[in-house]
Design a protein around this motif. Sequence first.
Motif, PDB file in Angstrom:
ATOM      1  N   UNK A 111       0.810  -1.199  -0.419  1.00 60.50           N
ATOM      2  CA  UNK A 111      -0.146  -0.408   0.059  1.00 60.50           C
ATOM      3  C   UNK A 111       0.779   1.316   0.007  1.00 60.50           C
ATOM      4  N   UNK A 112       2.022   1.125   0.474  1.00 60.24           N
ATOM      5  CA  UNK A 112       2.700   2.523   0.113  1.00 60.24           C
ATOM      6  C   UNK A 112       4.626   2.403   0.046  1.00 60.24           C
ATOM      7  N   UNK A 113       4.683   2.322  -1.552  1.00 61.95           N
ATOM      8  CA  UNK A 113       5.534   2.026  -1.298  1.00 61.95           C
ATOM      9  C   UNK A 113       6.737   2.660  -1.615  1.00 61.95           C
ATOM     10  N   UNK A 114       6.426   4.212  -0.094  1.00 60.94           N
ATOM     11  CA  UNK A 114       7.583   5.003   0.349  1.00 60.94           C
ATOM     12  C   UNK A 114       7.942   4.589   1.261  1.00 60.94           C
ATOM     13  N   UNK A 115       7.421   3.045   1.759  1.00 60.05           N
ATOM     14  CA  UNK A 115       8.081   3.089   3.241  1.00 60.05           C
ATOM     15  C   UNK A 115       8.222   1.933   3.057  1.00 60.05           C
ATOM     16  N   UNK A 152      11.146  -3.548   4.176  1.00 59.53           N
ATOM     17  CA  UNK A 152      11.746  -4.241   3.633  1.00 59.53           C
ATOM     18  C   UNK A 152      12.218  -5.006   4.880  1.00 59.53           C
ATOM     19  N   UNK A 153      12.918  -3.748   5.868  1.00 61.46           N
ATOM     20  CA  UNK A 153      14.193  -4.101   7.144  1.00 61.46           C
ATOM     21  C   UNK A 153      13.225  -5.139   7.275  1.00 61.46           C
ATOM     22  N   UNK A 212      21.072   6.262  13.158  1.00 56.83           N
ATOM     23  CA  UNK A 212      20.954   4.856  12.178  1.00 56.83           C
ATOM     24  C   UNK A 212      20.037   4.152  11.805  1.00 56.83           C
ATOM     25  N   UNK A 213      18.978   4.287  12.628  1.00 57.81           N
ATOM     26  CA  UNK A 213      17.365   3.575  12.079  1.00 57.81           C
ATOM     27  C   UNK A 213      17.090   3.424  11.097  1.00 57.81           C
ATOM     28  N   UNK A 214      16.771   1.854  10.715  1.00 63.14           N
ATOM     29  CA  UNK A 214      15.332   1.896   9.622  1.00 63.14           C
ATOM     30  C   UNK A 214      13.883   2.846   9.645  1.00 63.14           C
ATOM     31  N   UNK A 215      14.257   3.725  11.237  1.00 63.46           N
ATOM     32  CA  UNK A 215      12.628   4.286  11.570  1.00 63.46           C
ATOM     33  C   UNK A 215      12.467   5.792  10.292  1.00 63.46           C
ATOM     34  N   UNK A 216      14.051   6.080  10.071  1.00 61.60           N
ATOM     35  CA  UNK A 216      14.198   6.870  10.177  1.00 61.60           C
ATOM     36  C   UNK A 216      13.385   7.227   8.251  1.00 61.60           C
ATOM     37  N   UNK A 217      13.421   6.364   7.655  1.00 56.74           N
ATOM     38  CA  UNK A 217      12.662   6.242   6.385  1.00 56.74           C
ATOM     39  C   UNK A 217      11.434   6.570   6.671  1.00 56.74           C
TER      40      UNK A 217
END
Length: 167
Positions: free
Chosen positions: A32-36, A41-42, A141-146
């Motif tokens: 639903x949200x390719x921006x994420x 994916x992580x 350095x966390x994936x939550x930044x994305x």
Amino acid sequence: MPSDAVLYQAAALCLTYPDEDFFARLQLLREAAPQLRRFTDHAALTPPQELAAHYAEVFDSKSRHSLYLSRWHDGDTRHHGMSLGRFKDAYRAHGLELSGEELPDFLPAVLEFTARTGDTELLTEYRDGLERLRRRLTGHGTPYAAVLDAVCAALPTVRSGRTGMRP
């Protein structure tokens, strides 16, 4: 639901504690949200216990990565209560009440509100705090930044003098 609404709702789910419901919805979030995708994916490749521990470490109440938007604006000052009232008033103006134990300025709650109503005013008003959180998450350095990268990229441009934020 318009594209930005889907993004805001998906981001809200990504920024809550990764429990069984999160993992049950993960494939839907990815589609639903390719921006994420960088985050989803992580999350798809990370064992649930590891992602949960990372979430707790990153967003621990003592951390410098608060998900409570008024903390970025008011800190722990006496103005904090007035800001919380502002969030509640915005929800009520749209016929919504916050349920659960979270405060009304909890970023996932604000993102869900925005997704449901299309009203981006709270997010744009607290954009400076969102940007500071985004930079700190990136530095950590966390994936939550994305997730914050995608939310900030989707927000409308702030009108001059409307942020109400201090530098």
